[in-house]
Design a protein around this motif. Structure first.
Motif, PDB file in Angstrom:
ATOM      1  N   SER A  47      36.744  23.702  19.542  1.00 48.66           N
ATOM      2  CA  SER A  47      35.671  24.497  19.960  1.00 48.66           C
ATOM      3  C   SER A  47      34.751  24.599  21.787  1.00 48.66           C
ATOM      4  CB  SER A  47      34.032  24.349  19.434  1.00 48.66           C
ATOM      5  OG  SER A  47      34.223  24.291  17.956  1.00 48.66           O
ATOM      6  N   ALA A  48      35.132  23.434  21.795  1.00 48.97           N
ATOM      7  CA  ALA A  48      34.696  23.536  22.888  1.00 48.97           C
ATOM      8  C   ALA A  48      36.039  24.062  24.190  1.00 48.97           C
ATOM      9  CB  ALA A  48      35.460  21.275  23.773  1.00 48.97           C
ATOM     10  N   VAL A  49      36.842  24.231  24.153  1.00 52.01           N
ATOM     11  CA  VAL A  49      37.759  24.854  24.837  1.00 52.01           C
ATOM     12  C   VAL A  49      37.556  26.704  24.637  1.00 52.01           C
ATOM     13  CG1 VAL A  49      40.304  26.124  25.223  1.00 52.01           C
ATOM     14  CG2 VAL A  49      40.287  22.779  24.727  1.00 52.01           C
ATOM     15  N   THR A  50      37.369  26.626  23.398  1.00 50.99           N
ATOM     16  CA  THR A  50      36.943  28.044  23.013  1.00 50.99           C
ATOM     17  C   THR A  50      35.582  28.635  24.148  1.00 50.99           C
ATOM     18  OG1 THR A  50      37.486  28.313  21.197  1.00 50.99           O
ATOM     19  CG2 THR A  50      35.855  29.900  21.520  1.00 50.99           C
ATOM     20  N   ALA A  51      34.845  27.771  24.209  1.00 47.87           N
ATOM     21  CA  ALA A  51      33.337  27.646  24.931  1.00 47.87           C
ATOM     22  C   ALA A  51      33.854  27.657  26.447  1.00 47.87           C
ATOM     23  CB  ALA A  51      32.411  26.506  24.485  1.00 47.87           C
ATOM     24  N   ALA A  52      34.787  26.793  26.614  1.00 41.66           N
ATOM     25  CA  ALA A  52      35.111  26.438  27.979  1.00 41.66           C
ATOM     26  C   ALA A  52      35.873  27.625  28.925  1.00 41.66           C
ATOM     27  CB  ALA A  52      36.184  25.414  28.746  1.00 41.66           C
ATOM     28  N   VAL A  53      36.654  28.787  27.887  1.00 36.79           N
ATOM     29  CA  VAL A  53      37.580  29.286  28.475  1.00 36.79           C
ATOM     30  C   VAL A  53      36.164  31.106  28.666  1.00 36.79           C
ATOM     31  CG1 VAL A  53      39.066  31.300  27.321  1.00 36.79           C
ATOM     32  CG2 VAL A  53      39.556  28.747  27.448  1.00 36.79           C
ATOM     33  N   ALA A  54      35.617  30.830  27.340  1.00 42.15           N
ATOM     34  CA  ALA A  54      34.052  31.850  27.621  1.00 42.15           C
ATOM     35  C   ALA A  54      33.123  31.698  29.001  1.00 42.15           C
ATOM     36  CB  ALA A  54      33.692  31.741  26.251  1.00 42.15           C
ATOM     37  N   ARG A  55      33.085  31.182  29.142  1.00 44.54           N
ATOM     38  CA  ARG A  55      32.306  30.560  30.173  1.00 44.54           C
ATOM     39  C   ARG A  55      32.708  31.026  31.432  1.00 44.54           C
ATOM     40  NH1 ARG A  55      30.502  26.033  29.562  1.00 44.54           N
ATOM     41  NH2 ARG A  55      32.472  24.367  30.906  1.00 44.54           N
ATOM     42  N   GLN A  56      34.054  30.362  31.903  1.00 40.96           N
ATOM     43  CA  GLN A  56      34.595  30.611  32.940  1.00 40.96           C
ATOM     44  C   GLN A  56      35.630  31.748  33.392  1.00 40.96           C
ATOM     45  OE1 GLN A  56      35.395  28.707  35.219  1.00 40.96           O
ATOM     46  NE2 GLN A  56      35.429  26.562  34.991  1.00 40.96           N
ATOM     47  N   VAL A  57      35.572  32.530  32.069  1.00 39.13           N
ATOM     48  CA  VAL A  57      36.456  34.276  32.151  1.00 39.13           C
ATOM     49  C   VAL A  57      34.947  34.820  32.390  1.00 39.13           C
ATOM     50  CG1 VAL A  57      36.646  35.894  31.072  1.00 39.13           C
ATOM     51  CG2 VAL A  57      38.198  34.301  30.750  1.00 39.13           C
ATOM     52  N   ARG A  58      33.566  34.327  31.714  1.00 37.98           N
ATOM     53  CA  ARG A  58      32.429  35.316  32.019  1.00 37.98           C
ATOM     54  C   ARG A  58      32.210  35.378  33.473  1.00 37.98           C
ATOM     55  NH1 ARG A  58      29.913  33.935  28.288  1.00 37.98           N
ATOM     56  NH2 ARG A  58      29.202  31.978  28.774  1.00 37.98           N
ATOM     57  N   ASP A  59      32.200  33.988  33.419  1.00 39.69           N
ATOM     58  CA  ASP A  59      31.800  33.942  35.653  1.00 39.69           C
ATOM     59  C   ASP A  59      32.406  34.082  36.331  1.00 39.69           C
ATOM     60  OD1 ASP A  59      29.405  32.504  34.431  1.00 39.69           O
ATOM     61  OD2 ASP A  59      30.401  30.243  35.098  1.00 39.69           O
ATOM     62  N   LEU A  60      34.212  34.259  36.363  1.00 38.99           N
ATOM     63  CA  LEU A  60      34.960  34.539  37.042  1.00 38.99           C
ATOM     64  C   LEU A  60      35.241  36.379  37.257  1.00 38.99           C
ATOM     65  CD1 LEU A  60      38.177  32.360  36.498  1.00 38.99           C
ATOM     66  CD2 LEU A  60      37.046  32.933  38.709  1.00 38.99           C
ATOM     67  N   ARG A  61      34.822  36.733  36.204  1.00 40.70           N
ATOM     68  CA  ARG A  61      34.746  38.059  35.916  1.00 40.70           C
ATOM     69  C   ARG A  61      33.124  39.093  36.717  1.00 40.70           C
ATOM     70  NH1 ARG A  61      32.519  42.665  32.703  1.00 40.70           N
ATOM     71  NH2 ARG A  61      31.505  40.707  31.609  1.00 40.70           N
ATOM     72  N   ALA A  62      32.073  38.108  36.340  1.00 35.71           N
ATOM     73  CA  ALA A  62      30.196  38.408  37.185  1.00 35.71           C
ATOM     74  C   ALA A  62      31.458  37.828  38.782  1.00 35.71           C
ATOM     75  CB  ALA A  62      29.908  37.173  36.524  1.00 35.71           C
ATOM     76  N   ALA A  63      31.721  37.337  38.841  1.00 37.02           N
ATOM     77  CA  ALA A  63      31.769  37.140  40.600  1.00 37.02           C
ATOM     78  C   ALA A  63      32.921  38.150  41.865  1.00 37.02           C
ATOM     79  CB  ALA A  63      32.400  35.763  40.387  1.00 37.02           C
ATOM     80  N   ARG A  64      33.189  39.055  40.905  1.00 38.55           N
ATOM     81  CA  ARG A  64      34.473  39.639  41.220  1.00 38.55           C
ATOM     82  C   ARG A  64      34.138  41.153  40.666  1.00 38.55           C
ATOM     83  NH1 ARG A  64      37.429  35.204  40.162  1.00 38.55           N
ATOM     84  NH2 ARG A  64      39.521  35.490  41.420  1.00 38.55           N
ATOM     85  N   GLY A  65      32.937  40.931  40.304  1.00 41.04           N
ATOM     86  CA  GLY A  65      32.083  42.772  40.035  1.00 41.04           C
ATOM     87  C   GLY A  65      32.727  43.233  39.187  1.00 41.04           C
ATOM     88  N   TRP A  66      33.842  42.906  38.024  1.00 41.47           N
ATOM     89  CA  TRP A  66      33.983  43.167  37.538  1.00 41.47           C
ATOM     90  C   TRP A  66      33.672  44.040  35.449  1.00 41.47           C
ATOM     91  CZ3 TRP A  66      39.702  40.418  37.723  1.00 41.47           C
ATOM     92  CH2 TRP A  66      40.261  40.819  39.386  1.00 41.47           C
ATOM     93  N   SER A  67      34.409  45.293  35.558  1.00 46.02           N
ATOM     94  CA  SER A  67      33.738  45.276  34.087  1.00 46.02           C
ATOM     95  C   SER A  67      35.322  44.893  33.588  1.00 46.02           C
ATOM     96  CB  SER A  67      33.418  47.043  34.273  1.00 46.02           C
ATOM     97  OG  SER A  67      34.888  46.801  34.025  1.00 46.02           O
ATOM     98  N   PHE A  68      34.917  45.403  31.803  1.00 48.71           N
ATOM     99  CA  PHE A  68      35.687  44.761  31.580  1.00 48.71           C
ATOM    100  C   PHE A  68      37.196  45.527  31.285  1.00 48.71           C
ATOM    101  CE2 PHE A  68      32.179  42.417  28.237  1.00 48.71           C
ATOM    102  CZ  PHE A  68      33.231  41.720  28.320  1.00 48.71           C
ATOM    103  N   ASP A  69      36.376  47.455  31.446  1.00 42.93           N
ATOM    104  CA  ASP A  69      37.851  48.009  31.956  1.00 42.93           C
ATOM    105  C   ASP A  69      38.651  47.643  32.436  1.00 42.93           C
ATOM    106  OD1 ASP A  69      37.010  48.859  29.695  1.00 42.93           O
ATOM    107  OD2 ASP A  69      35.617  50.698  31.018  1.00 42.93           O
ATOM    108  N   GLU A  70      38.148  46.712  33.884  1.00 42.05           N
ATOM    109  CA  GLU A  70      38.482  46.515  35.231  1.00 42.05           C
ATOM    110  C   GLU A  70      39.586  45.560  34.786  1.00 42.05           C
ATOM    111  OE1 GLU A  70      39.779  46.224  39.105  1.00 42.05           O
ATOM    112  OE2 GLU A  70      38.925  47.922  38.087  1.00 42.05           O
ATOM    113  N   LEU A  71      39.013  44.463  33.761  1.00 44.28           N
ATOM    114  CA  LEU A  71      39.629  43.656  33.380  1.00 44.28           C
ATOM    115  C   LEU A  71      40.477  43.600  32.456  1.00 44.28           C
ATOM    116  CD1 LEU A  71      40.556  40.243  34.192  1.00 44.28           C
ATOM    117  CD2 LEU A  71      38.742  39.296  31.845  1.00 44.28           C
ATOM    118  N   ALA A  72      40.628  44.393  31.216  1.00 44.17           N
ATOM    119  CA  ALA A  72      41.611  44.890  30.831  1.00 44.17           C
ATOM    120  C   ALA A  72      43.165  45.484  31.023  1.00 44.17           C
ATOM    121  CB  ALA A  72      40.756  45.887  29.920  1.00 44.17           C
ATOM    122  N   GLY A  73      42.369  46.422  32.257  1.00 49.26           N
ATOM    123  CA  GLY A  73      43.595  47.251  33.193  1.00 49.26           C
ATOM    124  C   GLY A  73      44.312  46.367  33.975  1.00 49.26           C
ATOM    125  N   ARG A  74      44.178  45.092  34.926  1.00 52.48           N
ATOM    126  CA  ARG A  74      44.743  44.049  35.552  1.00 52.48           C
ATOM    127  C   ARG A  74      45.272  42.354  34.749  1.00 52.48           C
ATOM    128  NH1 ARG A  74      42.981  43.075  41.275  1.00 52.48           N
ATOM    129  NH2 ARG A  74      41.446  45.037  41.341  1.00 52.48           N
TER     130      ARG A  74
END
Length: 208
Positions: free
Chosen positions: A10-37
């Motif tokens: 659960s701790a790993v799942t939560a950490a991954v969720a937070r980091q992916v969310r923060d990294l995506r937001a910092a780059r201004g990427w949509s889900f579609d952009e991240l999916a494509g990359r």
């Protein structure tokens, strides 16, 4: 699974969720952009950011590659520490074989290059196939016990206990145990820094 094991997942799942969310937001990427990359579906990315799934090591690799970070960064807690000591028992298991083998990510560094330290255990008749990593990636494997066959670009290399193999990992490769005895190895993966874009299969120049 024990309660302690469930808590670690659960701790790993939560950490991954937070980091992916923060990294995506910092780059201004949509889900579609991240999916494509990354080559990971938009639906899976939504599940990851919602901490509703425990992604496989392959999925984590693709997401990390898209962001230009290593897997370890996706697993990091929010706070940064100057010195960090962890036990093997705390290291997340990111791969489990059909016969009990495991791959634990012991540690990872993000600068100047992306470096990961792994502890692999392969049960008899187990194998793991890995897709090609970002351009310039190299792996160093040291076999502690048993014998491991490392397949690189379609060619097999038998590595025995006490031996070390180094190879370019930006091509298809894998590891297997053909013997009746368990095998254990330590692996270091090094990827040059810079942002990897799977859509163009190229890496942006390193910023000096």
């Amino acid at each position: 699974m024990t309660e302690a094991g469930s808590d670690r997942v659960s701790a790993v799942t939560a950490a991954v969720a937070r980091q992916v969310r923060d990294l995506r937001a910092a780059r201004g990427w949509s889900f579609d952009e991240l999916a494509g990359r990354s080559g990971v579906s938009k639906g899976m990315l939504v599940q990851i950011e919602g901490a509703r799934t425990n992604p496989s090591v392959g999925t984590l690799c693709r997401v990390a590659d898209a962001f230009g970070v290593n897997i370890a960064q996706l697993l990091e807690p929010a706070e940064e520490r100057t010195v960090k000591i962890t036990s093997a028992a705390q290291a997340p298991v990111l791969w489990q074989g059909e016969h009990g083998g495991t791959a634990r990510l012991l540690s990872g560094l993000g600068e100047p290059d992306l470096v990961e330290l792994w502890d692999w255990q392969l049960a008899p008749d187990e194998d793991h196939r890995s897709a090609d990593h970002p351009r310039g990636t190299r792996e160093v494997l040291h076999v502690l016990t048993g014998t491991v066959v490392v397949r690189v670009d379609g060619q097999d290399h038998r590595v025995r206990a006490g031996e070390t193999i180094e190879f370019h990992a930006d091509r298809e490769h894998g590891y297997r145990n053909d013997t009746a005895e368990p095998a254990r190895l330590m692996m270091v993966t090094v990827t040059p820094s810079g942002e990897w874009d799977r859509r163009t299969r190229s890496r942006r120049p390193r910023q000096e």
